[in-house]
Design a protein around this motif. Structure first.
Motif, short mmCIF file in Angstrom:
data_model
loop_
_atom_site.label_atom_id
_atom_site.label_comp_id
_atom_site.label_asym_id
_atom_site.label_seq_id
_atom_site.Cartn_x
_atom_site.Cartn_y
_atom_site.Cartn_z
N ILE A 34 -9.49 7.21 -6.91
CA ILE A 34 -8.90 5.94 -6.48
C ILE A 34 -9.90 5.14 -5.67
CG2 ILE A 34 -7.08 4.89 -5.09
CD1 ILE A 34 -5.33 7.31 -5.74
N ILE A 35 -10.05 3.88 -6.02
CA ILE A 35 -10.94 2.97 -5.30
C ILE A 35 -10.10 1.95 -4.55
CG2 ILE A 35 -12.68 1.14 -5.59
CD1 ILE A 35 -13.76 2.69 -7.96
N GLY A 36 -10.35 1.84 -3.24
CA GLY A 36 -9.62 0.87 -2.44
C GLY A 36 -8.91 1.45 -1.25
N PHE A 37 -9.24 2.70 -0.87
CA PHE A 37 -8.68 3.25 0.35
C PHE A 37 -9.19 2.45 1.55
CE2 PHE A 37 -7.99 7.25 -2.14
CZ PHE A 37 -6.63 7.36 -1.90
N PRO A 38 -8.51 2.52 2.69
CA PRO A 38 -8.86 1.66 3.83
C PRO A 38 -10.31 1.75 4.29
CG PRO A 38 -6.73 2.67 4.20
CD PRO A 38 -7.28 3.30 2.96
N GLN A 39 -10.93 2.93 4.19
CA GLN A 39 -12.30 3.08 4.67
C GLN A 39 -13.35 2.69 3.64
OE1 GLN A 39 -12.88 3.78 7.87
NE2 GLN A 39 -10.65 3.82 8.09
N ASP A 40 -12.92 2.35 2.43
CA ASP A 40 -13.87 2.00 1.38
C ASP A 40 -14.52 0.64 1.62
OD1 ASP A 40 -13.49 4.30 -0.09
OD2 ASP A 40 -12.04 3.43 -1.49
N ARG A 93 -6.25 -5.16 -9.76
CA ARG A 93 -6.09 -5.26 -8.31
C ARG A 93 -4.85 -6.10 -8.03
NH1 ARG A 93 -7.00 -9.40 -5.81
NH2 ARG A 93 -8.41 -10.20 -7.43
N VAL A 94 -3.89 -5.54 -7.26
CA VAL A 94 -2.63 -6.25 -7.00
C VAL A 94 -2.33 -6.41 -5.51
CG1 VAL A 94 -1.62 -5.50 -9.19
CG2 VAL A 94 -1.26 -4.12 -7.14
N SER A 95 -3.29 -6.05 -4.66
CA SER A 95 -3.09 -6.20 -3.22
C SER A 95 -4.41 -6.60 -2.58
CB SER A 95 -2.55 -4.90 -2.60
OG SER A 95 -3.45 -3.82 -2.82
N ARG A 96 -4.42 -6.74 -1.28
CA ARG A 96 -5.63 -7.12 -0.55
C ARG A 96 -6.18 -5.92 0.20
NH1 ARG A 96 -4.32 -12.74 -0.58
NH2 ARG A 96 -4.77 -13.19 -2.76
N HIS A 97 -7.49 -5.93 0.42
CA HIS A 97 -8.15 -4.81 1.08
C HIS A 97 -8.59 -5.21 2.48
CE1 HIS A 97 -11.14 -1.60 1.81
NE2 HIS A 97 -10.40 -0.90 0.96
N ASP A 111 -11.56 -9.78 -2.41
CA ASP A 111 -11.05 -9.51 -3.76
C ASP A 111 -12.20 -9.32 -4.74
OD1 ASP A 111 -8.59 -9.83 -2.63
OD2 ASP A 111 -8.15 -11.77 -3.55
N ALA A 112 -13.22 -10.18 -4.62
CA ALA A 112 -14.36 -10.11 -5.54
C ALA A 112 -15.13 -8.81 -5.34
CB ALA A 112 -15.28 -11.31 -5.33
N GLU A 113 -15.30 -8.38 -4.09
CA GLU A 113 -16.04 -7.14 -3.82
C GLU A 113 -15.28 -5.93 -4.35
OE1 GLU A 113 -18.56 -8.03 0.26
OE2 GLU A 113 -16.41 -7.60 0.41
N TRP A 114 -13.98 -5.95 -4.20
CA TRP A 114 -13.18 -4.81 -4.69
C TRP A 114 -13.28 -4.71 -6.21
CZ3 TRP A 114 -7.30 -4.08 -3.09
CH2 TRP A 114 -6.92 -2.76 -3.37
#
Length: 588
Positions: free
Chosen positions: A350-356, A413-417, A422-425
């Motif tokens: 999974i990509i997009g955990f809080p520390q990523d 991608r359906v949420s914000r990090h 958004d582009a970096e994710w």
């Protein structure tokens, strides 16, 4: 004699252009469809609706079969006809497509019931009035939450016969015992649309863990329930009689099924005494190598491919997601234990955990490539699926979540990090996929497999194509992949214009030709890489790298050292304690 025609439809979902994702041959069959079809057939055999009613079941998996609402409507309008449509196993990303199929049916008065993880998850976490189900309620669809065993399907069939479906059938609070219930089965005519005639079944439901991104624990419960070894034997024999011996076991974690050894022993007995040799794809957790005899017996029983929820190698991320059962210090040992039995190892990541961050994601992928003998990596966006703790938390906090449920397929991608734009994710996701499935790394994996185990070279190449080109070329999740995409012009998503037929067919022809050339090139390059690996192996050239080399000193474990260095002091201390305990146990 009254005939009730029951149409069981497992809907697909739309691509980014609004066309249903369908194939000439799909990859993964629907276990939900197999389960409910078996329940309907059982109700029919029990004469559950009375001696003067015959139930005819029509299972349809839309991923490989066209759903014709016109045909259903024609049947509904015949004098004396009784029709019930049930949307089976509907996930959040399939919910918009399910509504579009139901739209003309409901307009004509056909009774339609919808069930699956989206309905059950929303009701379990948000209540019966969840706004995520408002459109279905407004259309007059009946909602089914929970599981349909223990005769619960009878009430739906009876109400459908009388065109008096209840607004809600809610069975979430009382989950059924599985042992002895009708076992999942899809006939060979249905499986003709699946690659290798792969079938599926479940042996258990529920999960004791508490991962915050997971919907299973809130839909199927935290208490596990299991089928028996006799149930398993019946599934195998029923399918074997039709020439079907290849299965995907949908249990989220077969290793935590208390009957696993009885299952393995029964399959080994069937294999060795009667020559019924099944091949299995199973899902397990990262602690399987600690269960005595588990890996050895599963390999003997016919397991040739496994899926493991690796999820991440950052201990802080695993802690934040409550994935505490994953222990990075044991990853390599566990993977090698499976690979020594010739098993293909696929890991969810999974990509997009809080520390990523984008840099940390790419660094972690590089570390996995160098340090872990993983064959396939199934990359997903961290997604707040309705029915998960993450979704409930984000909804309560008023966080932005994409209102288009069609995108909730783990590949959008359906949420914000909190740290990435958004582009970096999006860039992190795409570059991570390209990095792992570079031809250089795939050849490295082929060399590793020749050194550790010489089995399944063809299956490995086929898996590379599926996992590389699904997200890359077809723009679909790996589990949604198939052979020869079927795009039907008039089935476009509700509200989107129907394209000009000339332009549509010209464009689809050009796209198909381009994809065919791309697949041919990829297959040729992988075949050459496999031949080089075989030639080196036969010539006695030993291949080794950090991923398959034994660790003689724990202080040299680069994976643990680097990930620990980037963790918080609390997580690092917890990891150090686990390592010390493990070393003491090994020395003892």
């Amino acid at each position: 004699m009254t005939v009730l025609d029951v149409y069981l439809i497992k809907p697909t979902h739309y691509d980014d252009q609004g066309y249903p994702i369908q194939w000439w041959r799909s990859l993964v069959p629907s276990n939900s469809l197999a389960c409910v079809a078996a329940l309907v057939e059982d109700a029919s055999s029990r004469i559950a609706l009375g001696p003067d009613v015959r139930v005819v079941c029509h299972p349809i998996d839309e991923v490989n079969t066209e759903v014709s609402t016109d045909r259903i409507l024609r049947r509904f309008r015949e004098p004396g006809a009784k029709v019930l449509v049930m949307m089976i196993g509907v996930q959040t990303n399939q919910y918009p497509r399910a509504l579009d199929i139901a739209r003309p049916l409901r307009a004509a008065g056909v009774p339609v019931c919808i069930g699956g993880f989206h309905v059950s998850g929303c009701i379990a976490m948000l209540g019966t009035d969840a706004e995520e189900l408002q459109e279905a309620r407004a259309m007059g669809l009946s909602l089914f939450a929970g599981e349909a065993e223990d005769g619960r399907i009878d009430a739906v069939l009876r109400d459908g016969l009388n065109n008096q479906l209840q607004p809600l059938y809610n069975h979430l609070a009382d989950l059924p015992v599985l042992g002895g219930t009708p076992t999942p089965f899809l006939g060979p005519d249905i499986l003709e649309g699946v690659m290798d005639r792969l079938s599926s079944f479940d042996l258990g439901r529920g999960c004791p863990f508490e991962c915050s991104f997971c919907t299973i624990i809130n839909v199927q419960g935290r208490k596990s329930r299991f089928r028996t070894a006799d149930d398993l034997e019946k599934i195998v024999r029923d399918n074997h009689a039709h020439g079907i011996d290849h299965f995907f076991v949908t249990d989220d974690n077969l290793a935590r099924n208390r009957n696993w050894e009885a299952y393995a022993d029964r399959l080994i007995q069937l294999r060795e005494a009667e020559g019924i040799k099944v091949s299995l794809i199973i899902q397990v957790d990262t602690g399987t190598h600690r269960i005595p005899r588990f890996i050895e017996k599963m390999a003997r029983a016919g397991v040739n491919s496994i899926f493991i929820g690796l999820e991440n190698i950052n201990p802080d991320n695993l802690e934040a997601a409550k994935k505490r059962q994953n222990r990075i210090e044991e990853y390599r040992e566990m993977f090698l234990a499976w690979k020594q039995h010739g098993v293909i190892v696929t890991c969810g990541y999974i990509i997009g955990f809080p520390q990523d961050t984008k840099d940390s994601v790419l660094r972690d992928i590089a570390l996995i490539k160098e340090q872990l003998p993983v064959d396939m990596l199934y990359l997903n966006y961290l997604t707040p699926l309705p029915g998960s703790e993450d979704h409930k938390r984000d909804k309560a906090a008023g966080a932005w979540m994409d209102p288009d449920f069609n995108k909730y397929d783990l590949s959008h991608r359906v949420s914000r990090h909190p740290k990435m734009s958004d582009a970096e994710w999006d860039q992190a996701f795409r570059e991570a996929h390209r990095s792992f499935y570079s031809f250089e790394h795939m050849e490295r994996i082929l060399n590793r497999r020749m050194q550790v185990s010489v089995r399944q070279p063809k299956a490995t190449i086929n898996s590379f194509i599926i996992y590389r080109e699904g997200p890359g070329l077809e723009q679909v999740g790996t589990s949604e992949f198939g052979v020869l995409r079927m795009v039907r012009r008039r089935q476009r998503r509700h509200g989107m214009p129907i394209e000009n037929p000339v332009w549509f067919h010209l464009r689809q022809t050009a796209i198909s030709a381009w994809k065919l050339a791309h697949y041919a090139t990829t297959y040729a390059r992988l075949t050459l890489a496999q031949r080089r690996a075989v030639a080196r192996y036969r010539a006695g050239v030993r291949y080794t790298d950090a991923a398959i080399a034994p660790i003689t000193n724990r202080d040299e474990d680069a994976l643990v050292l680097e990930t620990a260095a980037r963790s918080t002091p609390v997580t690092r201390k917890r990891l150090e304690i686990r390592m010390k305990v493990r070393e003491e146990a090994e020395s003892a």
